[in-house]
Design an enzyme around this catalytic site. Sequence first.
Site, mmCIF file in Angstrom:
data_model
loop_
_atom_site.group_PDB
_atom_site.id
_atom_site.type_symbol
_atom_site.label_atom_id
_atom_site.label_comp_id
_atom_site.label_asym_id
_atom_site.label_seq_id
_atom_site.Cartn_x
_atom_site.Cartn_y
_atom_site.Cartn_z
ATOM 1 N N SER A 29 0.833 -1.218 0.000
ATOM 2 C CA SER A 29 0.000 0.000 0.000
ATOM 3 C C SER A 29 0.859 1.257 0.000
ATOM 4 O O SER A 29 0.600 2.215 -0.731
ATOM 5 C CB SER A 29 -0.874 0.048 1.254
ATOM 6 O OG SER A 29 -1.924 -0.845 1.159
ATOM 7 N N ARG A 33 1.653 4.387 -3.079
ATOM 8 C CA ARG A 33 1.412 5.810 -2.833
ATOM 9 C C ARG A 33 2.670 6.648 -3.039
ATOM 10 O O ARG A 33 2.633 7.730 -3.618
ATOM 11 C CB ARG A 33 0.876 6.008 -1.406
ATOM 12 C CG ARG A 33 -0.567 5.525 -1.276
ATOM 13 C CD ARG A 33 -0.890 5.167 0.162
ATOM 14 N NE ARG A 33 -2.312 4.953 0.375
ATOM 15 C CZ ARG A 33 -2.947 3.797 0.134
ATOM 16 N NH1 ARG A 33 -2.283 2.757 -0.359
ATOM 17 N NH2 ARG A 33 -4.241 3.678 0.398
ATOM 18 N N GLN A 174 -8.666 3.287 -0.950
ATOM 19 C CA GLN A 174 -8.326 3.528 -2.360
ATOM 20 C C GLN A 174 -9.149 4.693 -2.913
ATOM 21 O O GLN A 174 -8.629 5.561 -3.616
ATOM 22 C CB GLN A 174 -8.586 2.271 -3.187
ATOM 23 C CG GLN A 174 -7.640 1.133 -2.817
ATOM 24 C CD GLN A 174 -7.969 -0.164 -3.525
ATOM 25 O OE1 GLN A 174 -8.985 -0.275 -4.206
ATOM 26 N NE2 GLN A 174 -7.114 -1.154 -3.348
ATOM 27 N N ASP A 320 -8.207 -7.219 4.591
ATOM 28 C CA ASP A 320 -7.263 -8.089 3.873
ATOM 29 C C ASP A 320 -6.864 -9.316 4.695
ATOM 30 O O ASP A 320 -6.321 -10.273 4.150
ATOM 31 C CB ASP A 320 -5.997 -7.297 3.499
ATOM 32 C CG ASP A 320 -6.287 -6.260 2.416
ATOM 33 O OD1 ASP A 320 -7.308 -6.393 1.709
ATOM 34 O OD2 ASP A 320 -5.489 -5.311 2.283
ATOM 35 N N LYS A 347 -13.138 -8.443 -4.110
ATOM 36 C CA LYS A 347 -11.678 -8.289 -4.070
ATOM 37 C C LYS A 347 -11.094 -9.046 -5.264
ATOM 38 O O LYS A 347 -11.788 -9.311 -6.230
ATOM 39 C CB LYS A 347 -11.140 -8.810 -2.732
ATOM 40 C CG LYS A 347 -11.547 -7.947 -1.545
ATOM 41 C CD LYS A 347 -10.868 -6.599 -1.582
ATOM 42 C CE LYS A 347 -11.229 -5.725 -0.407
ATOM 43 N NZ LYS A 347 -10.666 -4.375 -0.538
HETATM 44 C C1 S3P Z 1 -5.871 -0.781 -0.060
HETATM 45 C C2 S3P Z 1 -7.123 -0.611 0.459
HETATM 46 C C3 S3P Z 1 -8.072 -1.722 0.638
HETATM 47 C C4 S3P Z 1 -7.350 -3.056 0.633
HETATM 48 C C5 S3P Z 1 -6.381 -3.191 -0.510
HETATM 49 C C6 S3P Z 1 -5.323 -2.097 -0.449
HETATM 50 C C7 S3P Z 1 -5.017 0.402 -0.220
HETATM 51 O O1 S3P Z 1 -9.011 -1.697 -0.411
HETATM 52 O O2 S3P Z 1 -8.271 -4.122 0.589
HETATM 53 O O3 S3P Z 1 -5.736 -4.455 -0.482
HETATM 54 O O4 S3P Z 1 -3.803 0.262 -0.441
HETATM 55 O O5 S3P Z 1 -5.547 1.501 -0.115
HETATM 56 P P1 S3P Z 1 -10.337 -0.775 -0.400
HETATM 57 O O6 S3P Z 1 -9.925 0.642 -0.548
HETATM 58 O O7 S3P Z 1 -11.121 -1.252 -1.588
HETATM 59 O O8 S3P Z 1 -11.013 -1.064 0.897
#
Ligand code: S3P
Length: 433
Positions: A29, A33, A174, A320, A347
């Site tokens: 993650s 970013r 996200q 997750d 997912k």
């Molecule tokens: C993530 C946010 C989550 C997560 C994904 C990574 C991120 O998704 O499940 O594996 O890096 O912001 P969502 O924003 O759909 O909840």
Amino acid sequence: MALFTSSKIQTVSPAKRVQGEIQLPGDKSISHRLAVLGAIAEGPTEIHFFSPSADCASTLECLKALGVRVERHSDVVTLQGAGLEGLKQPPTALDAGNSGSTMRMLSGILAGQPFQSTLAGDASLSGRPMQRVIEPLAQMGARIGSKDGGLPPLDIQGGTLHAIRYELPVPSAQVKSAVLFAGLFVEGTTEVVEPSATRDHTEIALEQMGAKIGRHGRTIAVRGRAKLQGRKLYVPGDVSSAAFFIAAALLVENADLVIHHVGLNPTRTALLDLLVPMGARIKVTNAESLHGELLGDLRVESSKMRGGEIPEAAVPSLIDELPMLAVLGTQTEHGISFRGARELRVKESDRIAAVAENLRRTGAEVEEFPDGLRVAGRQKLRGAELDPHGDHRIAMAFAVAGLVAEGETVIRDSACVGISYPDFFKVLASISS
Ligand code: S3P
């Protein structure tokens, strides 16, 4: 653990012990970013311990196609920032691969560009909902075409956007990130209101790179047109990958495992908050803060855990980790159950169905709900041939099941772990025997 590996099939044998010290690669993650922000910052951004995941490679390839100079030497990625106005129209569709984060976050950046672009993905990503980013970005002024009511590919005509205040209908880091990224390109202040807190790596990365960010309760505000400054940053170890090793050490009888430099951002550690009161022996040492993110070492030992019901309020921050928790639940005293997790169905695979199907293949009792699962406790698992449905987290959760099952577990299509952690099976083999 004895291993037989072919390109597709992985065999996992029962383990008698889990022992050792490991360091996991950089958080997926956070890596996404930092790369995206490095691309639109001024000057170079040098990212150390960048995630080796296929997902983050997809982000880098998209950024290159947008004209950003990207160099990678093992786990150090350097981007020459193009500034807020320096991205170029890509010659062909951008390929986000399997990565929802790449598609959703880049859609926020592309909405602010004075050119048309297309974001596409693989078969799994092509079935995932994008209306959730289309809606706020359209409110800001972008025109975004999609297939069948919000499915990829996304055809994005960006341009001059305006600031909005957006209340997220579902908690999603996200979507929050997409709106905040688009907010960098507008005059004025863009606000996002979250129904419940989600991972805040975007806010931290923006602060680290000099953006003007405000946080008041569940509202995050970003001031547009502020220049971002490229810099050198370190990524902590991926706590979502650590979850599988934590579970392996908790479940196998003779276990003592140390995981170094794990990201411990409080928006990501709900797994520890849940498991420790259930009896999990997990200790945090050497906690420190680096570039706005907390990290530390975890020591995990075999544990008898009670299990129980996961409160619905905790579900978004455990999203997750739920597949792994369902597998772990079979080895607890009372089992584990959770509801309010409908998001799991959209997912990388339908994770509720994939977990239920594979648990049944191992002989476990499991009840499936539209928005959750209930697994009974104290179950004996049998080795079986399992299908992760191309989903990295399902493959890794059932590799851990294989350590405590009777007989051999065969995981089909195991290369899918590369989506987040290409060396997963190698590292698991190195700590289990
Ligand atoms: C993530 C946010 C989550 C997560 C994904 C990574 C991120 O998704 O499940 O594996 O890096 O912001 P969502 O924003 O759909 O909840």
